[in-house]
Design an enzyme around this catalytic site. Structure first.
Site, mmCIF file in Angstrom:
data_model
loop_
_atom_site.group_PDB
_atom_site.id
_atom_site.type_symbol
_atom_site.label_atom_id
_atom_site.label_comp_id
_atom_site.label_asym_id
_atom_site.label_seq_id
_atom_site.Cartn_x
_atom_site.Cartn_y
_atom_site.Cartn_z
ATOM 1 C CG ASP A 136 -40.053 -15.159 27.706
ATOM 2 O OD1 ASP A 136 -40.883 -14.518 27.122
ATOM 3 O OD2 ASP A 136 -39.757 -16.316 27.480
ATOM 4 N NE ARG A 189 -42.899 -24.611 30.600
ATOM 5 C CZ ARG A 189 -43.285 -23.797 29.467
ATOM 6 N NH1 ARG A 189 -43.620 -22.829 29.383
ATOM 7 N NH2 ARG A 189 -42.966 -24.526 28.437
ATOM 8 C CG HIS A 248 -45.989 -27.653 26.039
ATOM 9 N ND1 HIS A 248 -44.803 -27.642 26.269
ATOM 10 C CD2 HIS A 248 -46.371 -26.923 25.100
ATOM 11 C CE1 HIS A 248 -44.151 -26.931 25.500
ATOM 12 N NE2 HIS A 248 -45.169 -26.643 24.538
ATOM 13 C CG ASP A 290 -45.587 -26.184 29.726
ATOM 14 O OD1 ASP A 290 -44.870 -27.131 29.000
ATOM 15 O OD2 ASP A 290 -46.101 -25.175 29.302
ATOM 16 C CD GLU A 326 -43.495 -24.576 21.834
ATOM 17 O OE1 GLU A 326 -42.580 -23.909 21.593
ATOM 18 O OE2 GLU A 326 -43.705 -24.897 22.896
ATOM 19 C CE1 TYR A 370 -45.053 -14.792 23.052
ATOM 20 C CE2 TYR A 370 -43.476 -16.363 23.839
ATOM 21 C CZ TYR A 370 -44.547 -16.052 23.289
ATOM 22 O OH TYR A 370 -45.505 -17.051 23.248
#
Length: 549
Positions: free
Chosen positions: A426, A171, A270, A200, A334, A424
């Site tokens: 983040d 990212r 992704h 990603d 995902e 997590y």
């Protein structure tokens, strides 16, 4: 823990008495992570002085590197230059040795007496963790002529064999210098796995020589959304990738610190960055563009296209040639099924294999795993790969809560626990934090909650044996700068490392009493960190402190 507290009081009394009598700075063994056993004696301390010999009783390269680390830590913390004689010293010395009698592959014993500090490990890794304990026990001083190490016997070994942190460089791209600095943090916290997220929808970060467009095209997005998927973009191209030479350098740097680098190439979802470079790998044929936004996207690899499997095997072949790790992470999270539902190639594969759209990904995962296994490696996948038939040999990284990890362990899979509820980083670590942390992803994850994680809750002893360990993840949608990355992981990484390392009961209040000494190290190395637990400490980088922190 009661025994630990009693030892802490005894050591504190001994330290204060020694310091008062000899007016010398004193090493303090109340470190993070807390050793399993610290037994004090009434003998005089060992005095570390300028020129004190450091001898390694083993010739292998890893032990010699350990000796070099110890000498450098002493120079950094205490401003003392030790000696490294060519022959084993006969007098007072620090001795590093391998000893098969030490319990645990990464276990160690430190014996401190007036004449010696003897550091023993079954392996060089164990000796390295003993050295980390000595490093963190040292007072930070530039003026001492000697440091007093109280006489003790410390015995220690980790609870879990997988003790990891992940850094998402897809990212937002972080250069090699920062990646190494991040690895230094892992070493300081007795962690042994660096999970490197390299691909990603927003960027591809690893050079693949057979597919040069991945570096030329898939590594650079034209701009990035501002904030939480607003309709405003910054207009600034963002990108970068690691050459294979740089990756080898990082792997060596980590290995010197007894850290294994596990690469992640996320598939079949992704994959927008890769599809942008090679649109023939998607169900629609494109055109595709790297995502400028955050989220989950419908365009994924076309599982009915045989070229996709060749692409994945070719990429993984180069990855396996680069990374010596037992595990290769293939993501698997995902991956929407929408394109597969209308793709003729995917429908034909489903019919030929007697599959449904919902089990197509399992076919893909099992096929990729077979290839990875043929190269002598094992796969890790995020817990979505459990949603269809999956080989028991696949290792599951549980992120959508601990329950999926429990399910996987009960089914006989090896498991890495990384639940969002505790791991997590983040997420915000300060409640009602103001504008800076409000731009982060997710909810509120304070240090205390990280510390409270029980990775084997609800598991029998046999089922718990499948839990390889614990890992936290730093996703970087909203983490742009190195100082911000520091801030997100510290001091939560300290809480995590005790979850990963310490056996038996843990005491959060005792942890908080020990934490300031570790934070002194953060200050020394100029790591940025959240200060809400430390009234009076000032941030190193004002721009990455939320109001009220």
């Amino acid at each position: 823990m009661k025994k630990m507290k009693m030892l802490t009081v005894l050591l504190l009394w001994l330290h204060l008495g020694t310091a008062s009598a000899q007016t010398q700075p004193v090493a303090v063994y109340d470190v993070i992570p807390m050793p399993l056993s610290v037994e004090a004696s009434k003998n005089s301390p060992f005095l570390l002085e300028e020129g004190t010999p450091v001898w390694c009783d083993a010739d292998d390269a890893a032990m010699q590197q350990n000796k070099a680390f110890l000498c450098e830590y002493i120079r950094q913390m205490a401003n003392l230059n030790v000696s490294t004689p060519a022959a084993k010293p006969k007098g007072k010395a620090i001795i590093l040795a391998l000893d098969a009698a030490v319990k645990g592959e990464e276990g160690y014993v430190i014996e401190v007496s007036p004449k010696a500090i003897l550091v023993k490990g079954r392996t060089a890794s164990g000796v390295f963790y003993a050295i980390q304990t000595l490093r963190k026990s040292l007072p930070i001083t530039a003026e001492a002529t000697a440091i007093a190490f109280p006489s003790v016997v410390i015995k220690d070994a980790p609870r879990f064999r997988h003790r990891g942190m992940m850094l998402d460089c897809a990212r937002h791209f972080f250069d090699v210098a920062f990646v190494k600095r991040y690895i230094d943090l892992l070493a300081m916290h007795n962690m042994n796995v660096f999970h490197w997220h390299l691909s990603d929808d927003q960027g591809w970060r690893i050079e693949i020589k057979k597919y040069p467009k991945l570096a030329e095209i898939a590594s650079m997005r034209p701009e990035t959304v501002v904030g939480h998927n607003s309709h405003v973009y910054d207009g600034l191209p963002h990108g970068g990738y690691y050459t294979q030479e740089q990756i080898r350098d990082v792997i060596k740097y980590a290995a010197d610190r007894h850290i294994t680098v596990i690469p992640e190439i996320d598939m079949p979802g992704h994959m927008l960055a890769a599809l942008t470079a090679y649109p023939e790998l998607g169900c629609t044929g494109g055109p595709y563009t790297l995502s400028r936004r955050w989220g989950v996207f419908n365009d994924v690899l076309c599982l009915g296209n045989e070229k996709v499997y060749q692409f994945c095997e070719d990429v993984l072949s180069e990855v396996i040639d680069l990374f010596p790790s037992t595990f290769i992470h293939i993501g698997g999270d995902e991956a929407p099924r929408m394109r597969w539902e209308t793709c003729e190639k995917c429908q034909a594969l489903a019919k030929a294999q007697n599959l449904t759209v919902n089990t197509l990904q399992s076919y893909f995962t099992n096929r990729i795993e077979k290839y990875v296994n043929s190269r002598g490696r094992r796969i890790i996948g995020w817990d979505e790969i459990l949603e269809g038939p999956i080989n028991q040999s696949a290792t599951i990284q549980s992120w959508r809560g601990a329950e999926t990890g429990v399910k996987a362990a009960k089914a006989g899979h090896d498991v890495i626990m990384s639940p969002t509820s505790h791991c997590y980083f983040d997420y915000q670590q300060v409640e009602n934090a103001g504008t800076n942390e409000a731009t982060l992803c997710g909810g509120y994850l304070p240090v205390e909650r990280v510390y409270s994680l029980d990775p084997v809750a609800k598991l029998t002893e046999e089922e718990a044996s499948h839990v390889l360990g614990v890992q936290a993840n730093l996703w970087t949608e909203y983490v742009v700068f190195p100082q911000q990355a520091d801030y997100q992981v510290l001091p939560r990484m300290a809480a995590l490392c005790e979850v990963q390392w310490c056996k038996g009961e843990r005491d959060y209040q005792n942890f908080l009493q020990r934490l300031p000494r570790l934070v002194d190290l953060y200050d020394y190395y100029r790591y940025n960190y959240a200060t809400h637990l430390f009234p009076g400490r000032r941030p190193l980088v004002e721009g990455f402190r939320p109001s009220g922190d």
